[in-house]
Enzyme design. Structure first.
Site, short mmCIF file in Angstrom:
data_model
loop_
_atom_site.label_atom_id
_atom_site.label_comp_id
_atom_site.label_asym_id
_atom_site.label_seq_id
_atom_site.Cartn_x
_atom_site.Cartn_y
_atom_site.Cartn_z
N TRP A 1 -66.15 85.16 133.52
CA TRP A 1 -65.95 86.59 134.03
C TRP A 1 -66.18 86.30 135.59
CZ3 TRP A 1 -68.05 91.96 132.62
CH2 TRP A 1 -67.31 93.06 132.81
N ASP A 2 -66.71 85.53 136.19
CA ASP A 2 -66.79 85.46 137.45
C ASP A 2 -66.58 84.01 138.28
OD1 ASP A 2 -67.30 86.66 140.22
OD2 ASP A 2 -69.28 86.46 140.18
N LEU A 3 -65.93 83.33 137.46
CA LEU A 3 -65.68 81.79 137.96
C LEU A 3 -64.80 81.58 139.07
CD1 LEU A 3 -66.95 79.21 137.18
CD2 LEU A 3 -65.03 78.42 135.91
#
Length: 303
Positions: free
Chosen positions: A198-200
């Site tokens: 979700w936050d790569l």
């Protein structure tokens, strides 16, 4: 002495109010507690991201380098140690979890080379490919029970959209927002079951260290875990290291490496544009971020 960077205290206050300020004030004592309790000594300057204090340390017992991460426990962070354990067992290329304290959310993590984030790779196309391959390894893993679910987030976003659209003064932005919601509505019934990061983005991938047997590897860290469709994880690769002329090239590369259906990937990526727009509108931002709007226009085939 434990140094808490001033910008971390500001971010904690902005995002968490009085609770964030209290947490920032308590960080030196909390860090000292785990340095003593886990037999660690400091091995460098304090580091921070948006919400966590990270201290480079060495374990006194075996001389192994590690990173002590201290952050507030909330909906975004509570699943992080679970995800890291699952990815670790699967050899999926995530940072190793060495210790975890459930009461405070404190983690002792494998030490990576903080001097070599993927952001420093000068060839942007190579960086995109590295990120895509890292993401592909992560999302092959099924989400364990108890993770937040993309289906629930999608339902909340769709319910919020009509009211949010009403506060946008620009007709073009209003149309974009509604079209993003329409795309999400088409895929919301099949939200997926993979373990998403979700936050790569590029700063959340660091080079591994030879001391850990990971020389030559790129390692993902700092997830905000979610169970859902892998296509919901593409957006940071498009938005970070921003280049409007590369949006569709990056999108096609990601779809190819992750073996995604392009139309579903388009819909869920528009879902990220919608999610960010709703987040901004809730906080009083009068319109969409320019680069997010450009991503949406390109994926929708508009000039």
């Amino acid at each position: 002495m434990i140094d808490v960077p001033g910008d971390l205290a500001v971010k904690l206050s902005e995002h968490n109010g009085a609770e964030g300020r209290a947490f920032a004030a308590a960080l030196p004592a909390l860090a000292g507690r785990f340095l003593d309790g886990w037999g660690l000594r400091l091995d460098g300057a304090s580091m921070c991201g948006m919400c966590a204090l990270v201290l480079p340390v060495v374990r006194e017992a075996d001389g192994r380098g590690a990173a002590l991460k201290l952050q507030m426990v909330d909906a975004e962070t509570v699943g992080e140690p679970v995800a890291l354990r699952v990815w670790g067992a699967a050899g999926a290329g995530a940072v190793g979890l060495l210790e975890y304290d459930a009461a405070t959310g404190t983690m002792l993590l494998e030490r990576l080379d903080e001097r070599r984030p993927l952001t420093e790779v000068p060839d942007a196309r190579l960086a995109v490919r590295v990120l895509a391959e890292s993401l592909a390894r992560l999302v092959r893993v099924p989400a364990p029970p108890g993770m937040r679910r993309l289906g629930n987030l999608a339902a909340l976003m769709l319910a919020e959209t009509p009211g949010a659209a009403g506060v946008l003064e620009d007709a073009g932005e209003r149309r974009l927002l509604l079209d993003c919601a329409a795309a999400v509505r088409e895929v919301a019934g099949e939200p997926g079951d993979r373990l998403l990061h979700w936050d790569l983005h590029y700063a959340n991938i660091l080079a591994g260290r030879a001391e850990e047997g990971r020389a030559g590897e790129w390692v993902a860290l700092d997830p905000k875990p979610l169970a859902g469709d892998p296509a919901f994880d593409l957006f940071p690769a498009l938005d970070q290291r921003w280049d409007a002329s590369e949006v569709l090239w990056r999108f096609d590369l990601l779809c190819g490496v992750l073996e995604l259906d392009r139309e579903r990937a388009r819909a869920w990526t528009l879902g990220r544009v919608l999610q960010n727009a709703l987040w901004g509108i809730r906080r009083g931002r009068p319109g969409l971020y320019a680069d997010h709007a450009e991503i949406a226009r390109q994926l929708l085939g508009r000039d």
